[in-house]
Design a protein around this motif. Structure first.
Motif, PDB file in Angstrom:
ATOM      1  N   LEU A   1      -5.945  -3.488   6.627  1.00 24.43           N
ATOM      2  CA  LEU A   1      -6.295  -4.559   5.689  1.00 24.43           C
ATOM      3  C   LEU A   1      -5.062  -5.046   4.918  1.00 24.43           C
ATOM      4  N   ILE A   2      -4.168  -4.116   4.575  1.00 16.69           N
ATOM      5  CA  ILE A   2      -2.931  -4.524   3.910  1.00 16.69           C
ATOM      6  C   ILE A   2      -2.121  -5.454   4.812  1.00 16.69           C
ATOM      7  N   ILE A   3      -2.009  -5.073   6.074  1.00 20.88           N
ATOM      8  CA  ILE A   3      -1.234  -5.886   7.026  1.00 20.88           C
ATOM      9  C   ILE A   3      -1.863  -7.266   7.199  1.00 20.88           C
ATOM     10  N   ARG A   4      -3.190  -7.321   7.278  1.00 20.55           N
ATOM     11  CA  ARG A   4      -3.875  -8.612   7.452  1.00 20.55           C
ATOM     12  C   ARG A   4      -3.637  -9.515   6.247  1.00 20.55           C
ATOM     13  N   ASN A   5      -3.677  -8.941   5.047  1.00 17.90           N
ATOM     14  CA  ASN A   5      -3.436  -9.750   3.853  1.00 17.90           C
ATOM     15  C   ASN A   5      -1.970 -10.190   3.752  1.00 17.90           C
TER      16      ASN A   5
ATOM     17  N   LEU B   1       7.581  -9.542   5.686  1.00 17.07           N
ATOM     18  CA  LEU B   1       7.996  -8.390   4.885  1.00 17.07           C
ATOM     19  C   LEU B   1       8.091  -7.103   5.697  1.00 17.07           C
ATOM     20  N   LEU B   2       7.016  -6.713   6.394  1.00 21.52           N
ATOM     21  CA  LEU B   2       7.004  -5.429   7.089  1.00 21.52           C
ATOM     22  C   LEU B   2       8.006  -5.399   8.239  1.00 21.52           C
TER      23      LEU B   2
ATOM     24  N   SER C   1      -6.192  -7.599  -3.539  1.00 18.25           N
ATOM     25  CA  SER C   1      -6.639  -6.661  -2.493  1.00 18.25           C
ATOM     26  C   SER C   1      -5.504  -5.742  -2.063  1.00 18.25           C
ATOM     27  N   ILE C   2      -4.314  -6.282  -1.898  1.00 21.54           N
ATOM     28  CA  ILE C   2      -3.170  -5.480  -1.470  1.00 21.54           C
ATOM     29  C   ILE C   2      -2.869  -4.384  -2.494  1.00 21.54           C
TER      30      ILE C   2
END
Length: 389
Positions: A152-156, A164-165, A248-249
């Motif tokens: 979910l973090i990656i999707r947001n 970023l990642l 959310s993140i």
């Protein structure tokens, strides 16, 4: 000679249906409903113990709905057998042509299965195995929740700061950053950046004091130079501001930290159990307490398996076989039995191959002409045989 009794329980979410027959096939307890709470299960236990003689109890594996019932029955000294639903379904076809399905009929069908076929012997009844099984399943739920949080973090981030990642996965010189086989978001420095700057807009406005805070959180792995490069990247990012995604993140990162603390607590409890229990196979380099708890908890009493082959068959790691006339072929893995056991053996095999040269050589031999997952299954089977020995 005392009669034998067979109790069948049809499991559901809010209520269960139970009945019992004797060794002559006569119904001694007609089907009755019981609520899935302490009062209902206590009434069932009272009826079972009131039968006298030898009693066998069987129920279908129904998602997770049977777990609490099984635990309460075992606490009362009753060892139920959990049966694969496909076996009951096949048995129904052999004894009845009707398609009618009701809870009372299903409970009687399970009891009749115990009379004609016999309930499978319950496994995993040692004191240590029960404790490890509970801890391993708690660990499984936590790691699953953490993996979902990572996704979910990656999707947001794909909306707010998609670069970023990718940038954090490399060092300033362009070489990949070592994460020791873990998810990039398991690194505290990465989490600190994601939580502080969940969007390109937030990262573009970062200050020097933020760079120092991130450096301390990452223990120096994310330097000021890396941080400055991220700020420059944010200023030309295609990500857009999304207040909902940013909240959310931040919440998901906090959740990951809470899950990590809970996992550390469970690992400490597993280590305490292994310190006193007789399971020695955790000394194999690569298994450790996490996979060891899952394997020991799902197998339970290893002495119940007369041969290593019977244990491998119980795990479901054997290939399916089709033989008719001159045709004799093997197919995919059966995948019958405890799913957590198979998963733990496969994951433990990856670690064993990584840390043990002899096992790595065996894995490379099996990889010749085979898909790597098939070769890894061979390692898992060999590992299970060595554990049984």
């Amino acid at each position: 000679m005392p009669k034998k009794f067979f109790v069948g329980i049809d499991v559901a979410k809010l209520k269960h249906t139970a009945s019992a027959i004797d060794s002559d096939g006569e119904v001694v307890i007609p089907p009755f409903d019981l609520s899935n709470d302490s009062g209902g299960i206590d009434s069932l236990i009272g009826r079972i113990k009131g039968l006298g003689g030898e009693v066998s109890v069987g129920l279908e594996a129904t998602g997770h709905y049977h777990a609490c019932l099984v635990e309460r029955l075992e606490a009362a000294g009753i060892e139920p057998s959990v049966i694969n639903p496909s076996l009951i379904h096949g048995f129904k076809k052999s004894v009845s042509a009707t398609r009618a399905k009701t809870d009372p009929n299903d409970s009687l069908l399970i009891a009749e299965y115990g009379l004609r076929i016999g309930f499978p012997k319950p496994h995993g009844k040692s004191y240590y195995a029960e404790r490890l099984k509970s801890l391993a399943r708690s660990m499984g739920r936590l790691t699953h929740d953490r993996a979902r949080a990572y996704n979910l973090i990656i999707r947001n981030l794909d909306l707010t700061f998609p670069e970023l990642l990718g940038a954090l996965s490399k060092k300033p010189d362009g070489t990949p950053r070592s994460t020791r086989g873990k998810n990039l978001l398991s690194c505290e420095g990465v989490r600190e950046i994601v939580a502080r700057f969940p969007s390109a807009e937030a990262m573009a406005g970062a200050k020097k004091k933020d760079a120092e805070a991130v450096r301390k959180a990452s223990r120096g792995s994310i330097s000021a130079m890396t941080f400055d490069a991220l700020v420059s990247l944010a200023k030309r990012s295609i990500g857009h501001h999304d207040a909902g995604a940013e909240v959310s993140i931040r919440e998901l990162v906090q959740r990951c930290r809470l899950i990590d603390s809970a996992i550390a607590e469970i690992e400490a409890r597993e280590a305490a159990v292994f310190h006193d229990c007789p399971f020695e196979f955790t000394k194999i380099k690569g298994i450790g307490t996490r996979f060891g708890a899952a394997i020991a908890g799902e197998v339970g009493d290893f002495s119940l398996f007369p041969t290593a082959d019977s244990l491998v068959k119980y795990s479901g790691l054997v290939p399916t076989q089709y033989q008719s006339g001159k045709v004799d072929r093997k197919g995919r893995m059966e995948k019958k039995g405890p799913a957590l056991l198979r998963h733990s053996l496969i994951e433990a095999s990856l670690k064993v191959v990584l840390h043990n040269p002899a096992w790595a050589a065996y894995y490379r031999r099996k990889c010749e002409g085979k898909f790597y997952r098939v070769a890894l299954t061979h390692v898992a089977v060999r590992l299970l045989r060595s554990i049984w020995d």
